[in-house]
Scaffold this motif. Structure first.
Motif, PDB file in Angstrom:
ATOM      1  N   ASP A 144      44.721  42.159  30.515  1.00 46.50           N
ATOM      2  CA  ASP A 144      45.265  41.191  31.477  1.00 46.50           C
ATOM      3  C   ASP A 144      44.821  41.532  32.897  1.00 46.50           C
ATOM      4  N   THR A 145      44.703  42.839  33.185  1.00 46.38           N
ATOM      5  CA  THR A 145      44.292  43.244  34.530  1.00 46.38           C
ATOM      6  C   THR A 145      42.790  43.051  34.740  1.00 46.38           C
ATOM      7  N   GLU A 146      42.032  42.980  33.639  1.00 46.03           N
ATOM      8  CA  GLU A 146      40.580  42.847  33.755  1.00 46.03           C
ATOM      9  C   GLU A 146      40.156  41.418  34.095  1.00 46.03           C
ATOM     10  N   MET A 147      40.888  40.428  33.614  1.00 39.38           N
ATOM     11  CA  MET A 147      40.476  39.032  33.779  1.00 39.38           C
ATOM     12  C   MET A 147      40.188  38.650  35.235  1.00 39.38           C
ATOM     13  N   PRO A 148      41.111  38.945  36.174  1.00 36.03           N
ATOM     14  CA  PRO A 148      40.808  38.569  37.567  1.00 36.03           C
ATOM     15  C   PRO A 148      39.599  39.292  38.140  1.00 36.03           C
ATOM     16  N   LEU A 149      39.337  40.505  37.655  1.00 34.87           N
ATOM     17  CA  LEU A 149      38.196  41.261  38.175  1.00 34.87           C
ATOM     18  C   LEU A 149      36.886  40.577  37.805  1.00 34.87           C
ATOM     19  N   PRO A 159      27.590  30.981  46.401  1.00 38.83           N
ATOM     20  CA  PRO A 159      27.721  30.582  47.817  1.00 38.83           C
ATOM     21  C   PRO A 159      28.829  29.546  47.995  1.00 38.83           C
ATOM     22  N   ILE A 160      30.068  29.971  47.741  1.00 39.28           N
ATOM     23  CA  ILE A 160      31.218  29.074  47.799  1.00 39.28           C
ATOM     24  C   ILE A 160      32.282  29.697  48.693  1.00 39.28           C
ATOM     25  N   PRO A 161      33.271  28.916  49.125  1.00 40.44           N
ATOM     26  CA  PRO A 161      34.354  29.489  49.927  1.00 40.44           C
ATOM     27  C   PRO A 161      35.089  30.594  49.168  1.00 40.44           C
ATOM     28  N   ARG A 162      35.803  31.432  49.913  1.00 43.73           N
ATOM     29  CA  ARG A 162      36.517  32.548  49.313  1.00 43.73           C
ATOM     30  C   ARG A 162      37.573  32.065  48.324  1.00 43.73           C
ATOM     31  N   ALA A 163      37.649  32.718  47.187  1.00 41.64           N
ATOM     32  CA  ALA A 163      38.610  32.353  46.145  1.00 41.64           C
ATOM     33  C   ALA A 163      39.786  33.322  46.153  1.00 41.64           C
ATOM     34  N   THR A 164      40.968  32.796  45.927  1.00 42.60           N
ATOM     35  CA  THR A 164      42.169  33.619  45.768  1.00 42.60           C
ATOM     36  C   THR A 164      42.768  33.317  44.401  1.00 42.60           C
ATOM     37  N   ILE A 165      42.963  34.360  43.611  1.00 47.13           N
ATOM     38  CA  ILE A 165      43.563  34.192  42.288  1.00 47.13           C
ATOM     39  C   ILE A 165      45.071  34.393  42.408  1.00 47.13           C
ATOM     40  N   LEU A 166      45.811  33.365  42.052  1.00 50.98           N
ATOM     41  CA  LEU A 166      47.269  33.421  42.051  1.00 50.98           C
ATOM     42  C   LEU A 166      47.720  33.849  40.668  1.00 50.98           C
ATOM     43  N   VAL A 167      48.613  34.821  40.613  1.00 47.21           N
ATOM     44  CA  VAL A 167      49.012  35.363  39.311  1.00 47.21           C
ATOM     45  C   VAL A 167      50.524  35.434  39.220  1.00 47.21           C
ATOM     46  N   LEU A 255      53.274  42.410  35.887  1.00 40.15           N
ATOM     47  CA  LEU A 255      52.684  41.713  37.026  1.00 40.15           C
ATOM     48  C   LEU A 255      52.240  42.704  38.096  1.00 40.15           C
ATOM     49  N   LEU A 256      53.026  43.752  38.282  1.00 39.47           N
ATOM     50  CA  LEU A 256      52.658  44.779  39.257  1.00 39.47           C
ATOM     51  C   LEU A 256      51.346  45.457  38.865  1.00 39.47           C
ATOM     52  N   GLN A 257      51.135  45.691  37.583  1.00 39.33           N
ATOM     53  CA  GLN A 257      49.871  46.290  37.129  1.00 39.33           C
ATOM     54  C   GLN A 257      48.672  45.413  37.486  1.00 39.33           C
ATOM     55  N   VAL A 258      48.801  44.115  37.272  1.00 39.52           N
ATOM     56  CA  VAL A 258      47.699  43.187  37.563  1.00 39.52           C
ATOM     57  C   VAL A 258      47.377  43.207  39.052  1.00 39.52           C
ATOM     58  N   VAL A 259      48.409  43.139  39.887  1.00 36.27           N
ATOM     59  CA  VAL A 259      48.211  43.106  41.336  1.00 36.27           C
ATOM     60  C   VAL A 259      47.590  44.409  41.833  1.00 36.27           C
ATOM     61  N   GLU A 260      48.088  45.537  41.353  1.00 37.79           N
ATOM     62  CA  GLU A 260      47.566  46.830  41.822  1.00 37.79           C
ATOM     63  C   GLU A 260      46.128  47.048  41.373  1.00 37.79           C
ATOM     64  N   ALA A 261      45.781  46.654  40.134  1.00 37.29           N
ATOM     65  CA  ALA A 261      44.402  46.815  39.652  1.00 37.29           C
ATOM     66  C   ALA A 261      43.444  45.967  40.478  1.00 37.29           C
ATOM     67  N   ALA A 262      43.847  44.735  40.795  1.00 38.38           N
ATOM     68  CA  ALA A 262      42.979  43.855  41.580  1.00 38.38           C
ATOM     69  C   ALA A 262      42.813  44.380  43.001  1.00 38.38           C
ATOM     70  N   ASN A 263      43.880  44.898  43.588  1.00 44.30           N
ATOM     71  CA  ASN A 263      43.789  45.400  44.964  1.00 44.30           C
ATOM     72  C   ASN A 263      42.896  46.623  45.060  1.00 44.30           C
ATOM     73  N   GLU A 264      42.813  47.402  43.982  1.00 44.43           N
ATOM     74  CA  GLU A 264      41.910  48.552  43.995  1.00 44.43           C
ATOM     75  C   GLU A 264      40.454  48.109  43.862  1.00 44.43           C
ATOM     76  N   HIS A 265      40.193  47.124  43.002  1.00 48.92           N
ATOM     77  CA  HIS A 265      38.826  46.669  42.732  1.00 48.92           C
ATOM     78  C   HIS A 265      38.315  45.715  43.804  1.00 48.92           C
ATOM     79  N   ALA A 266      39.185  44.818  44.270  1.00 54.49           N
ATOM     80  CA  ALA A 266      38.758  43.759  45.197  1.00 54.49           C
ATOM     81  C   ALA A 266      39.925  43.357  46.084  1.00 54.49           C
ATOM     82  N   PRO A 267      40.177  44.120  47.146  1.00 54.21           N
ATOM     83  CA  PRO A 267      41.294  43.792  48.038  1.00 54.21           C
ATOM     84  C   PRO A 267      41.191  42.353  48.562  1.00 54.21           C
ATOM     85  N   GLY A 268      42.313  41.659  48.551  1.00 55.06           N
ATOM     86  CA  GLY A 268      42.344  40.283  49.033  1.00 55.06           C
ATOM     87  C   GLY A 268      42.053  39.246  47.975  1.00 55.06           C
TER      88      GLY A 268
END
Length: 440
Positions: A144-149, A159-167, A255-268
């Motif tokens: 589950d934490t890998e999908m957003p990465l 070459p597209i605008p910045r994407a934000t993944i809502l989880v 949910l905390l695991q998903v958020v923390e994994a994404a912030n380590e790999h790709a902040p923002g």
């Protein structure tokens, strides 16, 4: 005559689409996902059992059956075009589980069909690009934490605008609703999922009408839906609402695991957004939606989640998690704002001019020599004056024109520079070899 909701891109747009698909495919494969394509149709009963889809499914049948009976009486009515790629993938897994090695990672890029109201970025026929991981019996949560990465890497390559993944995690919502004393959590989820479309007042009224919620319960559901954070602070925000339930605790931890994994790999990249629910009933845990900066009002262009019971054989379950990029949806929005473009309308890098029709065979040989070396080349359609042949190239954005002679020369029609050239050695600059895709 155009048919609403069935887009047909012009060649420059199609080149952009193919470029995007190549980037998506290569990123998926970098993460070890294997390609798969499933049939376009599924049994109607399968399609109708997966959420609020009954108004969206297209039936498939012949005009007449073999006996000449009308279509309405044909058994072919029991087939429908798939409305997503997850349902057919789950069916594929159950039918082929003996041949697959688990955990099974696949990507799938195909058309899907939904009978919804067409609007900008929403179509009845559109292209999706999915990744899923399924396993036998249990699926470790780290998938589950890998999908957003993966998706974050895809979007950063474009070459597209910045994407934000809502989880979000459905266990958070369902546990919270349970803790409030609301029994029909699935109905509450479906209602809260309409928040962006109809607003909080109508959601509250619907919760009372369809789920039997009191005003206090409805307001608590709305307060949960207001919570949003790019870090783990959402946990404290939920705790402050004073609701307790074991499923809520489990969902917050996941949910905390998903958020923390994404912030380590790709902040923002990621944001916990507790109003996200997704409308399909088969999701059981993590759910994802994705917004493009500047296009938030258009909604999600990439969605998915965890499903535990979608695929099973006897007592064996095949839980999975997946996410899907709405390729046509994303590109339709960008095309509508001229926010992505291609440097020329054809792949051709060089046009070989034809001095006279008697020399066409020699011109074809030159073009063939260029193509053998990977240089896209075409021969001018007529032996018109060279000025017109240059115009032919210019109208298509083709940067070079080749003039056969003794010696041959090639002209950069943008700068006017012309040099001697040999088709067995000449190569255009790397930037001109292929059309360039740019965003604003």
């Amino acid at each position: 005559m155009p048919i609403s909701g069935f887009p047909e891109w012009l060649p420059p747009q199609r080149m952009i689409e193919q470029y995007v698909l190549d980037k998506i495919r290569s990123t998926f494969e970098l993460y070890g996902f294997a390609p798969l394509e499933t049939r376009a149709v599924e049994p109607l009963e399968t399609l109708l059992s997966k959420g609020e889809t009954s108004k969206e499914v297209y039936l498939l049948h012949r005009l007449q059956d073999s006996s000449g009976a009308s279509a309405s009486s044909s058994s072919d009515d029991q087939l429908g075009l798939h409305f997503d790629l997850t349902v057919p993938f789950a069916r594929f897994v159950t039918e082929n589980h003996g041949k697959l090695v688990f955990p099974f990672r696949r990507y799938q890029i195909q058309k899907v069909w939904r009978g919804e109201r067409p609007q900008e970025g929403r179509y009845r026929e559109f292209l999706q690009a999915d990744i899923d991981v399924v396993n036998r019996d249990t699926l470790p949560f780290h998938f589950d934490t890998e999908m957003p990465l993966v998706i974050g890497d895809v979007f950063r390559s474009l070459p597209i605008p910045r994407a934000t993944i809502l989880v979000n995690n459905r266990k958070v919502c369902e546990g919270f609703y349970r803790g409030l004393g609301l029994a029909d959590t699935a109905q509450v989820l479906r209602t809260v999922d309409k928040l962006d479309k109809i607003g909080p007042e109508k959601v509250a009224a619907l919760l009372a009408e369809t789920a039997g919620a009191t005003d206090a319960q409805a307001q608590a559901c709305l307060r949960l839906a207001e919570i949003s954070a790019t870090d783990g602070s959402f946990v404290d925000a939920v705790r402050k609402l004073g609701v307790t339930d074991p499923l809520l605790d489990e969902g917050l931890a996941e949910l905390l695991q998903v958020v923390e994994a994404a912030n380590e790999h790709a902040p923002g990249l990621i944001r916990a957004e507790l109003k996200i629910a997704r409308g399909l009933d088969y999701y059981t845990g993590t759910v994802y939606e994705t917004q493009l900066q500047g296009y938030e009002r258009a909604g999600s262009i990439c969605s998915g989640g965890r499903y535990e019971t979608l695929a099973s054989v006897g007592n064996t379950r095949f839980p999975g998690v997946g996410i899907s990029i709405g390729v046509s949806r994303m590109l339709g929005l960008l095309f509508g704002q001229n926010a992505i473009s291609v440097s020329r309308s054809v792949p051709t890098a060089v046009v070989v001019a034809v001095p006279a029709e008697e020399q066409r065979a020699e011109c074809i040989r030159i073009a063939s020599a260029l193509r053998r070396r990977g240089i896209p080349a075409e021969v001018a359609p007529t032996a018109a004056k060279f000025g017109k042949q240059i115009q032919f190239a210019d109208r298509r954005g083709i940067p070079y024109v080749w003039f056969p002679g003794s010696p041959d020369t090639v002209k950069d029609i943008r700068s006017g520079d012309q040099v001697e050239a040999d088709p067995t050695t000449w190569t255009p600059p790397a930037a001109d070899l292929r059309p360039t895709i740019t965003g604003i």
